[in-house]
Design an enzyme around this catalytic site. Structure first.
Site, PDB file in Angstrom:
ATOM      1  N   GLY A 155       0.830  -1.190   0.000  1.00 59.39           N
ATOM      2  CA  GLY A 155       0.000   0.000   0.000  1.00 59.39           C
ATOM      3  C   GLY A 155       0.865   1.240   0.000  1.00 59.39           C
ATOM      4  O   GLY A 155       2.042   1.207   0.361  1.00 59.39           O
ATOM      5  N   CYS A 156       0.268   2.380  -0.407  1.00 62.68           N
ATOM      6  CA  CYS A 156       1.033   3.622  -0.482  1.00 62.68           C
ATOM      7  C   CYS A 156       1.434   4.108   0.915  1.00 62.68           C
ATOM      8  O   CYS A 156       2.592   4.426   1.176  1.00 62.68           O
ATOM      9  CB  CYS A 156       0.247   4.696  -1.233  1.00 62.68           C
ATOM     10  SG  CYS A 156      -1.454   4.908  -0.694  1.00 62.68           S
ATOM     11  N   TYR A 157       0.451   4.163   1.831  1.00 63.22           N
ATOM     12  CA  TYR A 157       0.786   4.605   3.190  1.00 63.22           C
ATOM     13  C   TYR A 157       1.788   3.659   3.848  1.00 63.22           C
ATOM     14  O   TYR A 157       2.731   4.120   4.506  1.00 63.22           O
ATOM     15  CB  TYR A 157      -0.479   4.708   4.043  1.00 63.22           C
ATOM     16  CG  TYR A 157      -1.390   5.871   3.710  1.00 63.22           C
ATOM     17  CD1 TYR A 157      -0.969   7.185   3.882  1.00 63.22           C
ATOM     18  CD2 TYR A 157      -2.688   5.673   3.244  1.00 63.22           C
ATOM     19  CE1 TYR A 157      -1.808   8.257   3.589  1.00 63.22           C
ATOM     20  CE2 TYR A 157      -3.534   6.729   2.949  1.00 63.22           C
ATOM     21  CZ  TYR A 157      -3.089   8.026   3.128  1.00 63.22           C
ATOM     22  OH  TYR A 157      -3.920   9.085   2.853  1.00 63.22           O
ATOM     23  N   CYS A 160       5.363   4.389   2.577  1.00 66.07           N
ATOM     24  CA  CYS A 160       5.861   5.667   3.099  1.00 66.07           C
ATOM     25  C   CYS A 160       6.243   5.525   4.580  1.00 66.07           C
ATOM     26  O   CYS A 160       7.261   6.047   5.031  1.00 66.07           O
ATOM     27  CB  CYS A 160       4.766   6.727   2.915  1.00 66.07           C
ATOM     28  SG  CYS A 160       5.355   8.414   2.758  1.00 66.07           S
ATOM     29  N   GLN A 327       6.919  10.647  -0.629  1.00 66.84           N
ATOM     30  CA  GLN A 327       7.011   9.855  -1.859  1.00 66.84           C
ATOM     31  C   GLN A 327       5.848  10.274  -2.751  1.00 66.84           C
ATOM     32  O   GLN A 327       4.922  10.949  -2.317  1.00 66.84           O
ATOM     33  CB  GLN A 327       6.891   8.362  -1.539  1.00 66.84           C
ATOM     34  CG  GLN A 327       5.488   7.998  -1.076  1.00 66.84           C
ATOM     35  CD  GLN A 327       5.276   6.511  -0.796  1.00 66.84           C
ATOM     36  OE1 GLN A 327       6.209   5.741  -0.754  1.00 66.84           O
ATOM     37  NE2 GLN A 327       4.031   6.115  -0.603  1.00 66.84           N
TER      38      GLN A 327
END
Lengths: 361, 361, 361, 361
Positions: A155-157, A160, A327
């Site tokens: 996942g993106c979160y 990061c 990011q």
């Protein structure tokens, strides 16, 4: 390389799918074999994204199970940008038909099936595959990526957060009973869809927290934090996580609050030490940039790219460590990280096709 | 009211000053007497803000000490939107010349002079005035506002943080040794100036933390939190604070992480209880809106106004309370709160001139 | 005024409807009687627009014909923000049930039924009403507004264009065989709806012409230009019109290119003369502001308001007159102009409730 | 190519300069030799644009005449992004010292010295060089670019206008006595500087015309239009031109209004014919994309790239031809067109280093 690797993208017209297309279009070792779409079958990719007129005029195919069998047989790698619950059914089909997979859903990201079930409120049809799927964060799992059939793109979160936390978790420099992640995403994170909530006039000049309790990425981050801290059960850490939505298209920042461990305290915690921990840990990573001195990350500096910038500070007045990372949510947070993982899976130099993807002004 | 109250604004062409003008222009009990500007003396206010062409064409005067003496003599109230270090010299001049003052700088916000000195790196020429100045948050200090000569208008981040925290601090519902405030502001917070850092092309599609250690508002929040928690020294609490800059003009969100106190734990902490605490505490406040259920604040819903929206949630997995507040950084966070304080100072109903200041679409 | 005028709004949750609500909420002579919505029946207006929590918590009613009959009987004025083709059916119902109407659709804006039919591809069920309906541009039709039952609120582009052109058309200062209107609108112009075309990520950092041939506002502008030029048939002028979509919420600019008439040429055309023509023509209009000198309109200076700013220039190298106007597409371009017309219809001072609607910073 | 071409950029930290750096960084046949800056001498390029940290850490040199002599001697090509009036002095110095030049100012764009003098209010120190300098629009002047020492990179508005107009001017399809160009630019067009006029809070949610009479690009467009129409004096055409400023970073649209010539009228003008004229004229151009059918250009589809999209329509009601073009003002409008011209100058395939510069989402 003589023969190009054949890559197909299932769900190519969402923002993540389109960014995967973007990355592979200019990848020197790849030939895009098939692009599918649910809504735009028969149109050209460039009809949906006219940016690519004359650059990518591939016709969009359907993504029925039959289509996917056919596409899998004609591809070395299939990238799936499908909803969770759909991926868990289709990914095994792809593997059975001879292609390797990078999946963008949450369906193969967990090792603990019960955590998945609780987070996604879904029964997984193939829980036996979870142990073989590799979490596609090359910085931590590149060896396993070489041979995996299924890569679960993070996942993106989580990406990061984990890149910012990893050095401190791996080295035991922070207490693991309180990890607070306050993060902000651009609007592409919500996907490409007709939804009033993400209409221009609803999002412009607005800013808000959302999903403040129970956002799915919370458990994904927690499980991976546990692994990074050396807990093989993946259950020891529970992070506090709050996402926010901000009026920009691409980009994500995580601002993280943690307490130094006793061991770190004994050494003497300073902002400089935190910076050194990062610099040392990521010295061989080409896509993790440790900012010098007191420079803090900004989404502006990573957008369009696979880079993730990090730095941290120590606040002696409250004995708090602040870690920051930025990011591109579609870049390192999704599509371009998938290409980095692809490079690792296929034995290519990890930066192939990625190093010139930055946006200056 | 027969006779209008004469109000003058020193520094009327910055964003805060202009918003004060905006508020008073339509205030039924006020006559704007004088507007000053450092850069635009002799021009009309509407030359600088053409929105007000035909609405506020007052000529801008200078703000030398001589000017200020003259203006003070001709005003019931003077609003100063001056840099810190300048206010500390000018505010006493105004008071000596017969006008009351609402000051927007940090110069009169602290009770502990050493905290001010440490935070602003300045010697205060009139430390004796600090004890009489009233911190202009009407929700907590409205009684003292009635008679004060000097009102120190709170900082934007402090207002947003304190309104969210106050009920829990006053009632002993949270631990005071760890208060983490992660906040985001629109770009007007940086003021109106020629500065490349705030140029459109530098801020658009960008998002970043800044001032991660040592931002001045940290000590202002900490001192006021201490007072709210019942510590008269104002020194017992140190908060952790990180501001972020986001690409919108007006608005601010605070996302706050705190632990329930043992007393609150004993009662049983739930999201519903947190909502009740807010609803009960602010039931008579017209500008603090407690959002129902799981609704979270959004800057979109408070912009242009003096409203501040709050809500909170409990995360049982991490035993963490999350508190959220949103306000307009120029509204409740600055200029309109000053008008609310003005109303309190001059015995007017506190909402006078403020209730129709909202922006719908 | 002792007794408030009862106003109801049909279609109150679109952007235009909501802005009408906004204007009437703070109007001293009005009581909002009923608000309707197609999608949100039973919810409160403030559930849809949380800005108005505690300010406008009116429950939303349905808008079936039965509802409309009931509402008309209980209202002095009904504002309809309905699609064209629906208004033409409902407006007569309202009038028959005793209320006057201001309609926001195109259904009552034309005098020539064939122009309407050609432009909207619809048969009008009540063409006999067109001659009695008044085009709601108070600057030109305020006398007729006093007694009309049906006011057709002008389109946003037509208002912006006609205010800029009127003095020159009325005085015969320009050639009428070539009027080119190049205009740009903010995104609220597209209405409040779930439509990918107006999603944040599709509109942000974008700019485009659209509807370049055949936009409906072309014929509306042309008919009104003909009337302003003294042609009672409304058919002599055909304007060239191109709208553009730009990434901001509210606001509209028209940039107009026309040739001076021989009469004007004989006088000697200059930029100063053009400015004088405007100043003279609009000297008694409170909402039309003629900018001094070479100042050009900016949407920033009119947003949130009922103001429209105009100015013009002469380019001697090409013998071309350029006329510029800026308005808020939801303000003077729609909802607030409706309130101005309402004031005219009900014998109130035309600026009532409108003069403090501006947005400074 | 064995040996890389050495390119230096004078004024590399403005938006145009930085975009030139961006383009050359990833150009396969180029080595960046020197970068200069007026304000940031001694810092790294990546200190000013942290996007390029680890990608372009070249140290910034000064740009005194001495510096420029030294840099010219060590470069095959020097790109100058200097103010007009400065370029006219420095470009000859570069040429004398052995390097070819692409200049971004207005100093070498005109053939008629008196037009330059009138437009820029400057005496040109080297008017004798104007006849040899080549206007760097490769689509029209690629043959002359092969051998020129001085390439004058066209203005952004001129490029956008001329590409849209050229086929019609060259083929005599439009009347040349009335060419109206209404254009809109993103904010990077104003350059990188501390200027309140371009501050985020001044430009966001704003839109305005500017420079409505006498903008310098007017004469540049006019002279080139004359040449395209076959007038060797460059003086026969005077265009009407109005630029607008819109709240986005990159991108430009020109909307152009012209009348068909009698010859075109005799053929029968239609939208389809206009599209065919474009398709035929630009059939061999890789960077000019003629949109099919009624598709209109959008800055979103060209941003980050060297592409320019065009299309046109005929409005039979007013006998008006509308031509539309969109480009990235920093791309085809400035820096990337310079790289296209560079490729032409040095005998490379014109798309080298440019074809993968697009921004999808």
């Amino acid at each position: 390389m003589d023969k190009k690797i054949k890559v197909s993208i299932i769900g190519s017209t969402g923002y993540v799918g389109a960014e995967v297309v973007h990355g592979f279009l200019f990848h020197p070792d790849v030939k895009i074999a098939h692009l599918t779409s649910q809504s735009f079958i028969g149109q050209k990719f460039s009809d949906i994204y006219p940016v690519y007129r004359g650059i990518c005029d591939i016709e969009l195919e359907g993504s029925s199970e039959e289509d996917i069998v056919r596409i899998a047989k004609d591809s070395d790698l299939v990238i799936t940008a499908l909803p969770h619950g759909v991926s868990s059914k289709m990914v095994p089909v792809i593997v059975e038909n001879g292609a390797r997979v990078i999946d963008h859903s949450g369906d193969f990201r967990y090792k603990n099936i019960e955590t998945y079930t609780k987070s996604y409120k879904l029964d997984h049809p193939h829980p036996e595959l979870l142990k073989d799927a590799v979490y596609g964060l090359p910085e931590f799992y590149r060896d396993q990526l070489k041979t995996t059939k299924i890569t679960a793109n993070p996942g993106c979160y989580p990406t990061c957060s984990l890149v910012a936390l990893a050095p401190f978790l791996k080295k035991g420099l922070i207490k693991t009973d309180m990890i607070i992640i306050d993060a902000t995403s651009g609007v592409t994170g919500a996907g490409r869809k007709s939804d009033l909530a993400y209409a221009y006039c609803e999002v412009d000049e607005a800013f808000k927290p959302y999903g403040a309790v129970g956002h799915r990425h919370t458990t994904e981050i927690s499980e991976q934090c546990s692994f990074l801290a050396g807990d093989e059960t993946g259950k020891s850490i529970n992070v506090t996580f709050t996402p926010h939505l901000a009026p920009f298209k691409r980009g994500m920042v995580a601002s993280i609050y943690v307490k130094p461990s006793d061991a770190f305290k004994a050494e003497g915690v300073t902002s400089e030490k935190i910076n050194e921990v990062y610099s040392d840990f990521y010295k061989d990573e080409q896509f993790v940039r440790v900012l010098p001195g007191k420079n803090l990350p900004d989404v502006k500096f990573v957008n369009g790219s696979n880079y993730i910038d990090v730095n941290g500070m120590y606040d002696p007045d409250t004995d708090m460590i602040k870690l920051f990372s930025a990011q591109d949510n579609l870049g390192k947070g999704a599509a371009l990280q998938a290409i980095q993982a692809f490079n690792a899976m296929f034995g290519l130099e990890e930066g192939t096709g990625l190093t010139n993807l930055v946006r200056g002004v």
